[in-house]
Write a protein that holds these residues in place. Sequence first.
Motif, PDB file in Angstrom:
ATOM      1  N   GLU A 170       0.855  -1.206  -0.012  1.00 32.80           N
ATOM      2  CA  GLU A 170      -0.124  -0.005   0.047  1.00 32.80           C
ATOM      3  C   GLU A 170       0.776   1.290   0.103  1.00 32.80           C
ATOM      4  O   GLU A 170       0.686   2.260  -0.750  1.00 32.80           O
ATOM      5  CB  GLU A 170      -0.860  -0.125   1.210  1.00 32.80           C
ATOM      6  N   LEU A 171       1.898   1.360   0.975  1.00 28.58           N
ATOM      7  CA  LEU A 171       2.575   2.793   0.762  1.00 28.58           C
ATOM      8  C   LEU A 171       3.387   2.799  -0.429  1.00 28.58           C
ATOM      9  O   LEU A 171       3.526   3.920  -0.938  1.00 28.58           O
ATOM     10  CB  LEU A 171       3.594   2.305   2.181  1.00 28.58           C
ATOM     11  N   THR A 172       3.997   1.785  -0.752  1.00 27.53           N
ATOM     12  CA  THR A 172       4.600   1.804  -2.165  1.00 27.53           C
ATOM     13  C   THR A 172       3.307   2.374  -3.569  1.00 27.53           C
ATOM     14  O   THR A 172       3.959   3.359  -4.225  1.00 27.53           O
ATOM     15  CB  THR A 172       5.244   0.795  -2.709  1.00 27.53           C
ATOM     16  N   ALA A 173       2.196   1.661  -3.306  1.00 23.72           N
ATOM     17  CA  ALA A 173       1.516   2.229  -4.126  1.00 23.72           C
ATOM     18  C   ALA A 173       0.885   3.650  -4.100  1.00 23.72           C
ATOM     19  O   ALA A 173       0.868   4.607  -5.124  1.00 23.72           O
ATOM     20  CB  ALA A 173       0.030   1.345  -4.193  1.00 23.72           C
ATOM     21  N   PHE A 174       0.982   4.150  -2.984  1.00 23.52           N
ATOM     22  CA  PHE A 174       0.522   5.652  -2.943  1.00 23.52           C
ATOM     23  C   PHE A 174       1.695   6.271  -3.243  1.00 23.52           C
ATOM     24  O   PHE A 174       1.541   7.567  -3.789  1.00 23.52           O
ATOM     25  CB  PHE A 174       0.053   5.613  -1.370  1.00 23.52           C
ATOM     26  N   TRP A 175       2.881   5.939  -2.848  1.00 21.08           N
ATOM     27  CA  TRP A 175       4.213   6.769  -3.293  1.00 21.08           C
ATOM     28  C   TRP A 175       4.158   6.843  -4.725  1.00 21.08           C
ATOM     29  O   TRP A 175       4.651   7.865  -5.479  1.00 21.08           O
ATOM     30  CB  TRP A 175       5.421   5.974  -2.954  1.00 21.08           C
ATOM     31  N   VAL A 176       3.787   5.644  -5.525  1.00 19.89           N
ATOM     32  CA  VAL A 176       4.028   5.906  -7.052  1.00 19.89           C
ATOM     33  C   VAL A 176       2.995   6.681  -7.465  1.00 19.89           C
ATOM     34  O   VAL A 176       3.441   7.755  -8.350  1.00 19.89           O
ATOM     35  CB  VAL A 176       3.463   4.249  -7.392  1.00 19.89           C
ATOM     36  N   LEU A 177       1.756   6.806  -7.216  1.00 18.94           N
ATOM     37  CA  LEU A 177       0.656   7.826  -7.505  1.00 18.94           C
ATOM     38  C   LEU A 177       1.364   9.238  -7.061  1.00 18.94           C
ATOM     39  O   LEU A 177       0.940  10.113  -7.899  1.00 18.94           O
ATOM     40  CB  LEU A 177      -0.671   7.579  -6.751  1.00 18.94           C
ATOM     41  N   GLY A 178       1.870   9.471  -5.928  1.00 16.69           N
ATOM     42  CA  GLY A 178       2.009  10.594  -5.533  1.00 16.69           C
ATOM     43  C   GLY A 178       3.332  11.193  -6.329  1.00 16.69           C
ATOM     44  O   GLY A 178       3.357  12.428  -6.391  1.00 16.69           O
ATOM     45  N   THR A 179       4.097  10.335  -6.417  1.00 12.12           N
ATOM     46  CA  THR A 179       5.288  10.810  -7.469  1.00 12.12           C
ATOM     47  C   THR A 179       5.156  11.469  -8.556  1.00 12.12           C
ATOM     48  O   THR A 179       5.449  12.500  -8.920  1.00 12.12           O
ATOM     49  CB  THR A 179       6.420   9.702  -7.351  1.00 12.12           C
ATOM     50  N   LEU A 180       4.318  10.621  -9.528  1.00  8.35           N
ATOM     51  CA  LEU A 180       3.885  11.364 -10.743  1.00  8.35           C
ATOM     52  C   LEU A 180       3.078  12.407 -10.638  1.00  8.35           C
ATOM     53  O   LEU A 180       3.164  13.353 -11.357  1.00  8.35           O
ATOM     54  CB  LEU A 180       2.998  10.122 -11.375  1.00  8.35           C
ATOM     55  N   ALA A 181       1.989  12.510  -9.594  1.00 12.39           N
ATOM     56  CA  ALA A 181       1.295  13.690  -9.333  1.00 12.39           C
ATOM     57  C   ALA A 181       2.243  15.058  -8.924  1.00 12.39           C
ATOM     58  O   ALA A 181       1.724  15.911  -9.373  1.00 12.39           O
ATOM     59  CB  ALA A 181       0.346  13.286  -8.295  1.00 12.39           C
ATOM     60  N   PHE A 182       3.218  14.680  -8.172  1.00 13.10           N
ATOM     61  CA  PHE A 182       3.833  15.937  -7.993  1.00 13.10           C
ATOM     62  C   PHE A 182       4.477  16.362  -9.044  1.00 13.10           C
ATOM     63  O   PHE A 182       4.751  17.469  -8.945  1.00 13.10           O
ATOM     64  CB  PHE A 182       4.911  15.303  -6.683  1.00 13.10           C
ATOM     65  N   ALA A 183       5.120  15.599  -9.906  1.00 16.85           N
ATOM     66  CA  ALA A 183       5.832  15.994 -10.961  1.00 16.85           C
ATOM     67  C   ALA A 183       4.822  16.561 -11.996  1.00 16.85           C
ATOM     68  O   ALA A 183       5.507  17.755 -12.551  1.00 16.85           O
ATOM     69  CB  ALA A 183       6.572  14.669 -11.829  1.00 16.85           C
ATOM     70  N   ASP A 184       3.775  15.912 -12.251  1.00 19.49           N
ATOM     71  CA  ASP A 184       2.902  16.470 -13.187  1.00 19.49           C
ATOM     72  C   ASP A 184       2.369  17.852 -12.857  1.00 19.49           C
ATOM     73  O   ASP A 184       2.424  18.846 -13.432  1.00 19.49           O
ATOM     74  CB  ASP A 184       1.466  15.662 -13.647  1.00 19.49           C
ATOM     75  N   ILE A 185       2.074  18.083 -11.409  1.00 13.43           N
ATOM     76  CA  ILE A 185       1.705  19.322 -11.046  1.00 13.43           C
ATOM     77  C   ILE A 185       2.647  20.422 -11.077  1.00 13.43           C
ATOM     78  O   ILE A 185       2.403  21.500 -11.791  1.00 13.43           O
ATOM     79  CB  ILE A 185       1.067  19.197  -9.382  1.00 13.43           C
ATOM     80  N   SER A 186       3.844  20.015 -10.957  1.00 12.67           N
ATOM     81  CA  SER A 186       5.171  21.034 -10.824  1.00 12.67           C
ATOM     82  C   SER A 186       5.131  21.118 -12.425  1.00 12.67           C
ATOM     83  O   SER A 186       5.533  22.432 -12.492  1.00 12.67           O
ATOM     84  CB  SER A 186       6.479  20.302 -10.474  1.00 12.67           C
TER      85      SER A 186
END
Length: 191
Positions: free
Chosen positions: A76-92
């Motif tokens: 679960e933690l890794t799955a949320f990290w995967v989602l958060g990492t791309l979201a962080f990059a895309d928003i930036s």
Amino acid sequence: MNSYIVLLLAVSTLLLLIFNIKNSRRFNLFDHWLHHQLVKRHDGYKWQVIAFINDPKLMVVWDVLLAGLLLNEGRELTAFWVLGTLAFADISGIILKRLIRRKRPIMHSNMETGYSFPSGHVLGATTMGLILLQLFAKTYGLVFVISIIALWVTVIISRLSLKAHYPSDIIGATSLAIACFSISQQLLFAF
């Protein structure tokens, strides 16, 4: 290499590019000239397929599928990290595009809309490549690493061949992806 050094180099490169794009006519002329030298002909179909597969919106789908697989494995933690990492990059990337407002190169495809800096395709491909390498490189080895790098290079070539971006847009997207990934990675290791 120390992750803080990588982060510092990526952020420094990104800031230097932004400064030069906004303030240096000489830099922009060089970037236009280099783009012209790198792109001699407009070879579209195969590069359009690569661009479609790596479209930023479709990259979100790939990211959600990967997160779903990780959730299915109980990570679960890794799955949320995967989602958060791309979201962080895309928003930036979206924020930078709107702040910089750089026009695309002359003769770009009518299918390409929006601003040029940084490349959303390269940003997504770099971020996903780094995520995949972080998660699976040790398991699948050198052939996997080379495959991810080869796919990443084809995305870069497609963006230049389709005349959608200047070389500095590609470097900026790569730097931004590395910076966002490094920050996200530090957050993951903090838990």
